[in-house]
Design a protein around this motif. Structure first.
Motif, PDB file in Angstrom:
ATOM      1  N   ALA A  11       0.924  -1.186   0.128  1.00 52.65           N
ATOM      2  CA  ALA A  11       0.095  -0.008   0.070  1.00 52.65           C
ATOM      3  C   ALA A  11       0.770   1.157  -0.094  1.00 52.65           C
ATOM      4  O   ALA A  11       0.546   2.325  -0.625  1.00 52.65           O
ATOM      5  CB  ALA A  11      -1.018  -0.058   1.285  1.00 52.65           C
ATOM      6  N   PHE A  12       1.857   1.327   0.741  1.00 45.95           N
ATOM      7  CA  PHE A  12       2.885   2.446   0.987  1.00 45.95           C
ATOM      8  C   PHE A  12       3.391   2.725  -0.497  1.00 45.95           C
ATOM      9  O   PHE A  12       3.220   3.638  -1.053  1.00 45.95           O
ATOM     10  CB  PHE A  12       3.977   2.024   1.762  1.00 45.95           C
ATOM     11  CG  PHE A  12       5.112   3.215   1.942  1.00 45.95           C
ATOM     12  CD1 PHE A  12       4.786   4.063   2.903  1.00 45.95           C
ATOM     13  CD2 PHE A  12       6.176   3.200   1.354  1.00 45.95           C
ATOM     14  CE1 PHE A  12       5.830   4.999   3.229  1.00 45.95           C
ATOM     15  CE2 PHE A  12       7.283   4.172   1.455  1.00 45.95           C
ATOM     16  CZ  PHE A  12       6.969   5.205   2.371  1.00 45.95           C
ATOM     17  N   SER A  30       0.916   4.059  -2.921  1.00 53.87           N
ATOM     18  CA  SER A  30       0.730   5.537  -2.725  1.00 53.87           C
ATOM     19  C   SER A  30       1.633   6.290  -3.226  1.00 53.87           C
ATOM     20  O   SER A  30       1.571   7.200  -3.689  1.00 53.87           O
ATOM     21  CB  SER A  30       0.616   5.690  -1.105  1.00 53.87           C
ATOM     22  OG  SER A  30      -0.467   4.701  -0.719  1.00 53.87           O
ATOM     23  N   ILE A  74      -2.312   6.548   7.945  1.00 54.60           N
ATOM     24  CA  ILE A  74      -3.612   6.659   6.932  1.00 54.60           C
ATOM     25  C   ILE A  74      -3.531   8.442   6.778  1.00 54.60           C
ATOM     26  O   ILE A  74      -3.695   8.887   5.520  1.00 54.60           O
ATOM     27  CB  ILE A  74      -4.699   6.278   7.481  1.00 54.60           C
ATOM     28  CG1 ILE A  74      -4.683   4.907   7.552  1.00 54.60           C
ATOM     29  CG2 ILE A  74      -5.885   6.689   6.953  1.00 54.60           C
ATOM     30  CD1 ILE A  74      -5.590   4.055   8.641  1.00 54.60           C
ATOM     31  N   PHE A  88      -0.927   9.567   4.163  1.00 52.33           N
ATOM     32  CA  PHE A  88      -0.873   9.337   2.866  1.00 52.33           C
ATOM     33  C   PHE A  88      -2.264   9.927   2.116  1.00 52.33           C
ATOM     34  O   PHE A  88      -2.256  10.369   1.050  1.00 52.33           O
ATOM     35  CB  PHE A  88      -1.015   7.756   2.707  1.00 52.33           C
ATOM     36  CG  PHE A  88       0.339   7.331   2.708  1.00 52.33           C
ATOM     37  CD1 PHE A  88       1.352   7.681   1.511  1.00 52.33           C
ATOM     38  CD2 PHE A  88       1.144   6.872   3.841  1.00 52.33           C
ATOM     39  CE1 PHE A  88       2.595   7.183   1.751  1.00 52.33           C
ATOM     40  CE2 PHE A  88       2.259   6.174   3.868  1.00 52.33           C
ATOM     41  CZ  PHE A  88       3.050   6.629   2.819  1.00 52.33           C
ATOM     42  N   ILE A  96      -5.095   5.771  -3.085  1.00 45.65           N
ATOM     43  CA  ILE A  96      -4.519   5.542  -1.830  1.00 45.65           C
ATOM     44  C   ILE A  96      -5.856   5.185  -0.769  1.00 45.65           C
ATOM     45  O   ILE A  96      -5.137   4.545  -0.143  1.00 45.65           O
ATOM     46  CB  ILE A  96      -4.233   7.087  -1.388  1.00 45.65           C
ATOM     47  CG1 ILE A  96      -2.580   7.259  -2.019  1.00 45.65           C
ATOM     48  CG2 ILE A  96      -3.842   7.158   0.172  1.00 45.65           C
ATOM     49  CD1 ILE A  96      -2.082   8.532  -2.162  1.00 45.65           C
ATOM     50  N   THR A 156      -4.606   1.823   1.053  1.00 47.36           N
ATOM     51  CA  THR A 156      -4.333   1.911   2.450  1.00 47.36           C
ATOM     52  C   THR A 156      -5.088   1.745   3.502  1.00 47.36           C
ATOM     53  O   THR A 156      -4.849   0.801   4.408  1.00 47.36           O
ATOM     54  CB  THR A 156      -3.852   3.602   2.532  1.00 47.36           C
ATOM     55  OG1 THR A 156      -2.946   3.948   1.475  1.00 47.36           O
ATOM     56  CG2 THR A 156      -3.208   4.112   3.980  1.00 47.36           C
ATOM     57  N   TYR A 209      -4.368  -1.383   6.386  1.00 49.90           N
ATOM     58  CA  TYR A 209      -4.283  -1.023   7.836  1.00 49.90           C
ATOM     59  C   TYR A 209      -5.210  -1.927   8.518  1.00 49.90           C
ATOM     60  O   TYR A 209      -5.059  -2.192   9.851  1.00 49.90           O
ATOM     61  CB  TYR A 209      -4.225   0.483   7.963  1.00 49.90           C
ATOM     62  CG  TYR A 209      -2.947   1.019   7.874  1.00 49.90           C
ATOM     63  CD1 TYR A 209      -1.788   0.707   8.790  1.00 49.90           C
ATOM     64  CD2 TYR A 209      -2.431   1.601   6.714  1.00 49.90           C
ATOM     65  CE1 TYR A 209      -0.520   1.137   8.610  1.00 49.90           C
ATOM     66  CE2 TYR A 209      -1.237   2.194   6.587  1.00 49.90           C
ATOM     67  CZ  TYR A 209      -0.182   1.866   7.340  1.00 49.90           C
ATOM     68  OH  TYR A 209       1.090   2.400   7.432  1.00 49.90           O
TER      69      TYR A 209
END
Length: 197
Positions: free
Chosen positions: A53-54, A57, A136, A139, A155, A159, A163
């Motif tokens: 996810a990071f 993003s 969160i 981002f 995102i 994200t 999470y």
């Protein structure tokens, strides 16, 4: 095609904030256990999912400037970016605060360390996962700063699920470790947002 600085500058600012976050985040981890990336059974690949996810993003924020130049999904004015920048600063501040409160228990991979303790001080008094909330916020605020709707959507859809999964895995691990003590803590605190989740 509009190559004015407004179309790409704020995406660049968002990336600078994230690079600053990476730099600071590395410095906040103390000791070998905190930096260890060896998979654990407790982690259940949640670190990989958050990392994906990071990375997604970062790519979305980078591409947002190109999309903005071509007028694709571009929205908002300069105040939109200012609000996003303030959100990124708040996210970084919250992450630093959470990491300092956790101290040696601030690890990359979910794991139970020697003499592991349940941390309930600082932001953890109210929120069980303030570091994740901070990420969160960081981002989503970076996407808002970039002023690109596609970036924001990407995102959000990468994200948030990452999470939410990570929180579920961590809560299970902490329940197994601390039992009723953790159940009591759950009753006194929110996962991420008091009164909501």
């Amino acid at each position: 095609m509009d190559t004015s600085p407004e179309k790409w500058l704020f995406s660049g600012i968002a990336l600078l904030f994230i690079f600053f976050f990476i730099f600071i985040e590395r410095r906040l981890r103390k000791g070998k256990e905190a930096l260890d990336m060896a998979p654990t059974k407790e982690d259940r690949n949640s670190t990989r999912l958050v990392g994906l996810a990071f990375g997604t993003s970062m790519v979305a924020i980078t591409i947002s400037s190109i999309l903005n130049i071509f007028g694709i999904a571009y929205y908002g004015g300069q105040w939109t970016s200012v609000i996003g920048i303030l959100g990124m600063a708040a996210g970084i501040y919250m992450r630093i605060s959470a990491a300092k409160t956790l101290g040696r228990f601030y690890t990359r991979i979910l794991k139970i360390t020697d003499n592991h303790q349940l941390v309930e001080g600082g932001l953890y008094r109210y929120i069980r996962h303030p570091g994740y909330l901070a990420d969160i916020i960081l981002f989503v605020s970076a996407a808002i700063t970039s002023r690109n709707l596609l970036c924001l959507i990407v995102i959000l859809i990468t994200t948030l699920p990452a999470y939410i999964y990570r929180i579920g895995v961590e809560e299970k691990m902490l329940l197994e470790q601390f039992g009723d003590v953790y159940r009591s803590y759950q009753k006194r605190s929110a996962r991420l947002i008091p009164g909501i989740y």
